[in-house]
Design a protein around this motif. Structure first.
Motif, PDB file in Angstrom:
ATOM      1  N   SER A  24       0.749  -1.264   0.142  1.00  0.00           N
ATOM      2  CA  SER A  24      -0.052  -0.023  -0.174  1.00  0.00           C
ATOM      3  C   SER A  24       0.701   1.253  -0.084  1.00  0.00           C
ATOM      4  O   SER A  24       0.471   2.295  -0.719  1.00  0.00           O
ATOM      5  CB  SER A  24      -1.061  -0.248   1.118  1.00  0.00           C
ATOM      6  OG  SER A  24      -0.164  -0.177   2.431  1.00  0.00           O
ATOM      7  N   LEU A  33       0.775   1.525  -3.914  1.00  0.00           N
ATOM      8  CA  LEU A  33      -0.738   1.080  -4.065  1.00  0.00           C
ATOM      9  C   LEU A  33      -0.825   1.116  -5.680  1.00  0.00           C
ATOM     10  O   LEU A  33      -1.514   0.119  -6.088  1.00  0.00           O
ATOM     11  CB  LEU A  33      -1.427   2.274  -3.476  1.00  0.00           C
ATOM     12  CG  LEU A  33      -2.900   2.313  -3.690  1.00  0.00           C
ATOM     13  CD1 LEU A  33      -3.684   0.887  -3.103  1.00  0.00           C
ATOM     14  CD2 LEU A  33      -3.701   3.440  -3.024  1.00  0.00           C
ATOM     15  N   THR A  34      -0.465   2.127  -6.526  1.00  0.00           N
ATOM     16  CA  THR A  34      -0.865   2.302  -7.852  1.00  0.00           C
ATOM     17  C   THR A  34      -0.237   0.957  -8.790  1.00  0.00           C
ATOM     18  O   THR A  34      -1.024   0.325  -9.433  1.00  0.00           O
ATOM     19  CB  THR A  34      -0.320   3.385  -8.561  1.00  0.00           C
ATOM     20  OG1 THR A  34      -0.915   4.528  -7.843  1.00  0.00           O
ATOM     21  CG2 THR A  34      -0.778   3.722  -9.935  1.00  0.00           C
ATOM     22  N   ALA A  37      -1.976  -2.321  -7.525  1.00  0.00           N
ATOM     23  CA  ALA A  37      -3.461  -2.113  -8.008  1.00  0.00           C
ATOM     24  C   ALA A  37      -3.543  -2.879  -9.485  1.00  0.00           C
ATOM     25  O   ALA A  37      -4.370  -3.693  -9.803  1.00  0.00           O
ATOM     26  CB  ALA A  37      -3.911  -0.878  -8.031  1.00  0.00           C
ATOM     27  N   LYS A  49      -7.170  -0.793  -6.874  1.00  0.00           N
ATOM     28  CA  LYS A  49      -7.062  -0.240  -5.608  1.00  0.00           C
ATOM     29  C   LYS A  49      -7.777  -0.738  -4.172  1.00  0.00           C
ATOM     30  O   LYS A  49      -7.010  -0.863  -3.310  1.00  0.00           O
ATOM     31  CB  LYS A  49      -7.070   1.405  -5.850  1.00  0.00           C
ATOM     32  CG  LYS A  49      -5.991   1.941  -6.612  1.00  0.00           C
ATOM     33  CD  LYS A  49      -5.703   3.451  -6.938  1.00  0.00           C
ATOM     34  CE  LYS A  49      -4.870   3.772  -7.650  1.00  0.00           C
ATOM     35  NZ  LYS A  49      -4.844   5.376  -7.719  1.00  0.00           N
TER      36      LYS A  49
END
Length: 176
Positions: A24, A33-34, A37, A49
């Motif tokens: 995260s 995170l990105t 995701a 996400k």
């Protein structure tokens, strides 16, 4: 015996905490995170996400529970369920059980460690031990055969539900 349980709790708790931060926050050489995701979406865990956040929060809460030895069966269930999902998803994606082939071996080991803690309880050096001193009636809920079996069932069900989602959302042309 209690020293071994403490070491197991600390190891698993720290691994889960770092794992959550990698996913995260991008800490500890993690992807963040990105990027995670996108990886989750490739595995069929969409939307990416929210799924990364759900996994990270679950792992972090499990880690805190295990590190403190507080409500250890709940932390163990969260750890086992999350890692069973990670293992099954990795194995499905890689087509291999083995970690060397990017399979689910390592997450499965972490899931089993969580299950072990559900059977043993947190041990003498834990907040659960203090809790059972003050409230002896809580002891049956903080470890043992019935608690361990419940965690096995819960982890298995959570993995099965997520695998069903993953299989239904796999990109076209990706092997099952």
């Amino acid at each position: 015996m209690h020293e071994g349980i403490l070491l197991l709790r600390l190891l698993l708790g720290l691994v889960l905490l770092v794992h959550a931060a990698q996913k995260s926050l991008g800490w500890f050489q993690g992807l963040g995170l990105t990027t995670m995701a996108g990886a989750f979406e490739q595995l069929g865990l969409r939307p990416g996400k929210p799924m990364v956040l759900l996994a990270s929060i679950t792992e972090a809460l499990a880690a805190v529970s295990l590190l403190l030895g507080l409500f250890t069966p709940l932390g163990a269930a969260a750890a086992a369920g999350t890692m069973a999902v990670a293992g099954a998803t990795s194995q499905l994606s890689a087509g291999s059980f083995w970690n060397a082939k990017k399979g689910g071996e390592y997450p499965y080991v972490l899931a089993v460690l969580g299950i072990v803690l559900a059977f043993t309880g947190a041990g003498a050096w834990s907040l659960d031990a203090l809790l059972t001193t003050a409230y002896p009636q809580a002891a049956p809920f903080l470890g043992g055969t019935a608690v361990g079996l419940a965690v096995v069932v819960l982890a298995g069900l959570s993995a099965a539900v997520f695998l069903k989602v993953v299989l239904n959302r796999r990109p076209a042309g990706q092997p099952t």
